[in-house]
Design an enzyme around this catalytic site. Structure first.
Site, PDB file in Angstrom:
ATOM      1  N   ARG A 152     -13.588  -8.225   0.846  1.00 41.27           N
ATOM      2  CA  ARG A 152     -12.180  -7.829   1.702  1.00 41.27           C
ATOM      3  C   ARG A 152     -12.268  -8.029   3.154  1.00 41.27           C
ATOM      4  NH1 ARG A 152      -8.573  -4.786  -1.894  1.00 41.27           N
ATOM      5  NH2 ARG A 152      -6.987  -6.636  -0.566  1.00 41.27           N
TER       6      ARG A 152
ATOM      7  N   HIS B 284      10.404 -15.820 -11.095  1.00 42.76           N
ATOM      8  CA  HIS B 284       9.378 -14.498 -11.758  1.00 42.76           C
ATOM      9  C   HIS B 284      10.248 -13.072 -11.642  1.00 42.76           C
ATOM     10  CE1 HIS B 284       6.129 -17.400 -11.228  1.00 42.76           C
ATOM     11  NE2 HIS B 284       6.824 -17.741  -9.710  1.00 42.76           N
TER      12      HIS B 284
ATOM     13  N   GLU C 288       0.687  -1.040   0.074  1.00 41.75           N
ATOM     14  CA  GLU C 288       0.116  -0.170   0.326  1.00 41.75           C
ATOM     15  C   GLU C 288       1.111   1.448  -0.155  1.00 41.75           C
ATOM     16  OE1 GLU C 288      -2.705  -0.402   3.109  1.00 41.75           O
ATOM     17  OE2 GLU C 288      -2.982  -2.641   3.145  1.00 41.75           O
TER      18      GLU C 288
ATOM     19  N   ARG D 125       2.815 -13.218  -9.030  1.00 39.98           N
ATOM     20  CA  ARG D 125       1.745 -13.020  -9.197  1.00 39.98           C
ATOM     21  C   ARG D 125       1.082 -12.315 -10.467  1.00 39.98           C
ATOM     22  NH1 ARG D 125      -2.412 -12.760  -3.980  1.00 39.98           N
ATOM     23  NH2 ARG D 125      -3.984 -13.407  -5.623  1.00 39.98           N
TER      24      ARG D 125
END
Length: 312
Positions: free
Chosen positions: A295, A106, A3, A129
């Site tokens: 969420r 990745h 965040e 991801r």
DNA sequence: CGTGGCCCCTGTGGGC
DNA sequence: TGCCCACAGGGGCCAC
């Protein structure tokens, strides 16, 4: 994963190593992380000229002059004004490395830097991801266009206490006005409103819960039910919890780390996030949990009064 | 306009 | 031990 506080810590850890550096080369292992989510799905195998254009868009040959952040987005800007935005999604990382460092799974893009006396020779975008992405812009207007889609940076809600430039006060007033108007103009619950990046940029699931707790407001409260005092508490709480987390180097729940691999400690300060069923740190009551807008949400029913009415 | 559902991905932790 | 499911700090899109 990241965040606003985590992205800011990534920005700060990258900045001294990137600013002033020239990008000698860009190696793209997975081109489909480049471009907006909607714009990259229908992509065929690029031709050689297209690949070169992409490397140039990723600043091959350019000199990096600054790193800006708005909300959860990080902009890496070259002397020409061109650059790209980095969004880390849930699992993205930007890591500083040496050529000889093992390339982890990745790793999608590698920038090799050249600069006198540099400690690190590479920056790498790693994202298991692949919810993150890189988005090129051609100039300042292009960046402004990208950022027009999102609301004011959540730290702009802070008043005097933040870095006090002459303009920060009016910027804060403008941001607080815009965000309070957006929240009060809707019946949706305040938590999903805070998570909406078009309302305010940078708040994610952790700090939305933490801010609601700090403001002593039930996250389910409709935005249009907040009184002036309550709105003031919310607009104060958001930057307060974010700045506190930045001071701790961000929250490392599982695998967040900044560009140098440093983990954060802000998770130790979480009052509610991830603490469902445990004791409220203020009143000792049991923290409640449910899902709000898909969420996980945790709050203290006692401290964050559940009434839908505006109780002053 | 707002919400709920589903999707995009990989990795991990818990329950069985 | 192994398997399967649920879930994770991000967001977009669609049908209601």
């Amino acid at each position: 994963m990241p965040e606003l506080p985590e992205v800011e810590c990534v920005r700060r850890s990258l900045e001294p190593h990137l600013v002033g550096a020239t990008v000698a080369s860009v190696r793209i292992h997975r081109g489909d992380v480049i471009g907006s989510r909607s714009g990259r799905t229908s992509r065929k195998t690029p031709t050689a000229p297209q690949r070169e254009a992409t490397r140039v868009a990723m600043l091959e040959g350019a000199r990096i002059t600054r790193l800006n952040r708005r909300g959860k987005q990080l902009a890496i800007v070259a002397s020409s004004g061109a650059g790209f935005v980095v969004h880390l999604g849930m699992s993205g990382r930007m890591t500083l490395a040496r050529d000889s460092d093992e390339v982890v799974k990745h790793t999608h893009v590698v920038w090799t830097l050249s600069r006198p006396k540099q400690t690190y020779t590479q920056v790498r975008f790693v994202d298991p991801r692949r919810f993150g992405f890189l988005l090129a812009f051609a100039d300042a207007a292009g960046l402004a266009e990208v950022w027009r889609e999102i609301g004011p940076d959540a730290l702009a809600l802070a008043g005097e206490h933040a870095e006090s430039h002459a303009e920060s006060h009016s910027e804060s007033r403008a941001a607080r006005g815009a965000v309070s108007k957006a929240i009060r103009g809707t019946r949706r619950a305040i938590k999903p409103a805070l998570l909406d990046q078009a309302v305010v940029a940078g708040v994610g699931n952790i700090y939305a819960d933490e801010a609601c707790f700090a403001a002593r407001l039930d996250p389910h409260r409709p935005g249009n039910s907040l009184g002036d005092t309550e709105m003031g508490r919310l607009l104060d709480a958001v930057p307060r919890v974010l700045l506190s987390a930045i001071d701790c180097g961000g929250s490392t729940l599982r695998d967040y780390a900044d560009a140098l691999g440093s983990r954060g400690t802000a998770q130790a300060k979480h009052a509610v996030y991830g603490r469902a069923g445990k004791a409220c740190p203020v009143c000792g009551g049991v923290l409640a949990a449910d899902r709000l807008g898909q969420r996980a949400t945790v709050w203290c029913p006692r401290c964050q009064g559940s009434s839908g009415a505006s109780v002053k």
